[in-house]
Scaffold this active site. Structure first.
Site, PDB file in Angstrom:
ATOM      1  N   CYS A   4       0.829  -1.211   0.000  1.00 44.58           N
ATOM      2  CA  CYS A   4       0.000   0.000   0.000  1.00 44.58           C
ATOM      3  C   CYS A   4       0.866   1.265   0.000  1.00 44.58           C
ATOM      4  CB  CYS A   4      -0.919  -0.034   1.228  1.00 44.58           C
ATOM      5  SG  CYS A   4      -1.773   1.515   1.522  1.00 44.58           S
ATOM      6  N   CYS A   7       0.599   3.212   3.303  1.00 43.28           N
ATOM      7  CA  CYS A   7       1.332   2.528   4.381  1.00 43.28           C
ATOM      8  C   CYS A   7       2.831   2.835   4.252  1.00 43.28           C
ATOM      9  CB  CYS A   7       1.090   1.019   4.339  1.00 43.28           C
ATOM     10  SG  CYS A   7      -0.540   0.519   4.957  1.00 43.28           S
ATOM     11  N   ASN A  86     -13.316   9.429  -0.808  1.00 43.16           N
ATOM     12  CA  ASN A  86     -13.804   8.695  -1.970  1.00 43.16           C
ATOM     13  C   ASN A  86     -13.763   7.210  -1.643  1.00 43.16           C
ATOM     14  OD1 ASN A  86     -14.090  11.043  -3.563  1.00 43.16           O
ATOM     15  ND2 ASN A  86     -11.900  11.025  -4.017  1.00 43.16           N
ATOM     16  N   HIS A  97      -6.312   2.983   0.651  1.00 43.80           N
ATOM     17  CA  HIS A  97      -6.064   3.151   2.089  1.00 43.80           C
ATOM     18  C   HIS A  97      -6.928   4.333   2.493  1.00 43.80           C
ATOM     19  CE1 HIS A  97      -3.015   3.131   5.624  1.00 43.80           C
ATOM     20  NE2 HIS A  97      -3.861   4.120   5.890  1.00 43.80           N
ATOM     21  N   HIS A  99      -8.593   7.513   3.386  1.00 44.70           N
ATOM     22  CA  HIS A  99      -8.017   8.854   3.548  1.00 44.70           C
ATOM     23  C   HIS A  99      -9.116   9.891   3.427  1.00 44.70           C
ATOM     24  CE1 HIS A  99      -7.681   7.659  -0.694  1.00 44.70           C
ATOM     25  NE2 HIS A  99      -7.896   8.930  -1.004  1.00 44.70           N
ATOM     26  N   HIS A 101      -9.695  13.846   2.479  1.00 47.39           N
ATOM     27  CA  HIS A 101      -9.156  15.064   1.885  1.00 47.39           C
ATOM     28  C   HIS A 101      -9.687  16.255   2.679  1.00 47.39           C
ATOM     29  CE1 HIS A 101      -8.193  13.140  -2.170  1.00 47.39           C
ATOM     30  NE2 HIS A 101      -9.074  12.267  -1.697  1.00 47.39           N
TER      31      HIS A 101
HETATM   32  P1  DGP Z   1      -8.434   9.426  -4.026  1.00 49.40           P
HETATM   33  O1  DGP Z   1      -8.707   9.720  -5.462  1.00 49.40           O
HETATM   34  O2  DGP Z   1      -9.536   9.892  -3.111  1.00 49.40           O
HETATM   35  O3  DGP Z   1      -8.044   7.978  -3.806  1.00 49.40           O
HETATM   36  O4  DGP Z   1      -7.202  10.342  -3.631  1.00 49.40           O
HETATM   37  C1  DGP Z   1      -5.881   9.919  -3.616  1.00 49.40           C
HETATM   38  C2  DGP Z   1      -5.046  11.141  -3.483  1.00 49.40           C
HETATM   39  O5  DGP Z   1      -3.740  10.754  -3.172  1.00 49.40           O
HETATM   40  C3  DGP Z   1      -4.956  11.973  -4.764  1.00 49.40           C
HETATM   41  O6  DGP Z   1      -5.545  13.255  -4.527  1.00 49.40           O
HETATM   42  C4  DGP Z   1      -3.472  12.105  -5.031  1.00 49.40           C
HETATM   43  C5  DGP Z   1      -2.825  11.647  -3.749  1.00 49.40           C
HETATM   44  N1  DGP Z   1      -1.596  10.918  -3.941  1.00 49.40           N
HETATM   45  C6  DGP Z   1      -1.396   9.822  -4.712  1.00 49.40           C
HETATM   46  N2  DGP Z   1      -0.124   9.405  -4.617  1.00 49.40           N
HETATM   47  C7  DGP Z   1       0.492  10.257  -3.736  1.00 49.40           C
HETATM   48  C8  DGP Z   1       1.820  10.326  -3.224  1.00 49.40           C
HETATM   49  O7  DGP Z   1       2.713   9.537  -3.522  1.00 49.40           O
HETATM   50  N3  DGP Z   1       2.076  11.344  -2.363  1.00 49.40           N
HETATM   51  C9  DGP Z   1       1.118  12.257  -1.986  1.00 49.40           C
HETATM   52  N4  DGP Z   1       1.473  13.208  -1.145  1.00 49.40           N
HETATM   53  N5  DGP Z   1      -0.150  12.201  -2.446  1.00 49.40           N
HETATM   54  C10 DGP Z   1      -0.442  11.208  -3.309  1.00 49.40           C
END
Ligand code: DGP
Length: 113
Positions: A4, A7, A86, A97, A99, A101
């Protein structure tokens, strides 16, 4: 260790811009911000999505929602903000995972979908 992405961010294997951390949760800046402030808040246990919240792990979610106002205040979001999670395919969840926003720093669009 699972595969993940978030993670790996929690343990520092993938770098991130930390905003807040305690023993249960980690918050960091989204890599592709959709607003002037775009912070992701995650539990330090792997929960795949909102669908995976249950009586055993819901304390992490409660703790996240206790931290969100503090993070928002520290980010200067005095005029309001949006919290989004989401879930699954139709919810366009890209990282599996749980999260949340936090979006703010400007008047956000009214339209959700
Ligand atoms: P979602 O679409 O709700 O699964 O949002 C995932 C979010 O994670 C998206 O807005 C971009 C962010 N994201 C993806 N990979 C990384 C990463 O490696 N670092 C950071 N800081 N954010 C990431």
């Amino acid at each position: 260790m699972n595969d993940c992405l978030f993670c790996k961010i929690i343990v520092g294997d993938i770098p991130s811009a930390k905003v807040y951390e305690d023993d249960m949760i980690y918050a960091f800046r989204d890599i592709a911000p959709m607003a002037p402030v775009h912070v992701l808040v995650i539990p330090k246990v792997h929960i795949a999505s909102a669908d995976g919240v249950n009586a055993e792990n819901s304390a992490y979610v409660a703790h996240i929602f206790e931290a969100i106002p503090k993070i928002a205040a520290a980010e200067g979001l005095t005029n309001g903000y949006r919290v989004i999670t989401n879930c699954g395919e139709d919810g366009c969840q890209s990282v599996k995972h749980l999260h949340f926003h936090i979006l703010g720093g400007k008047k956000l669009p009214d339209q959700m979908a």
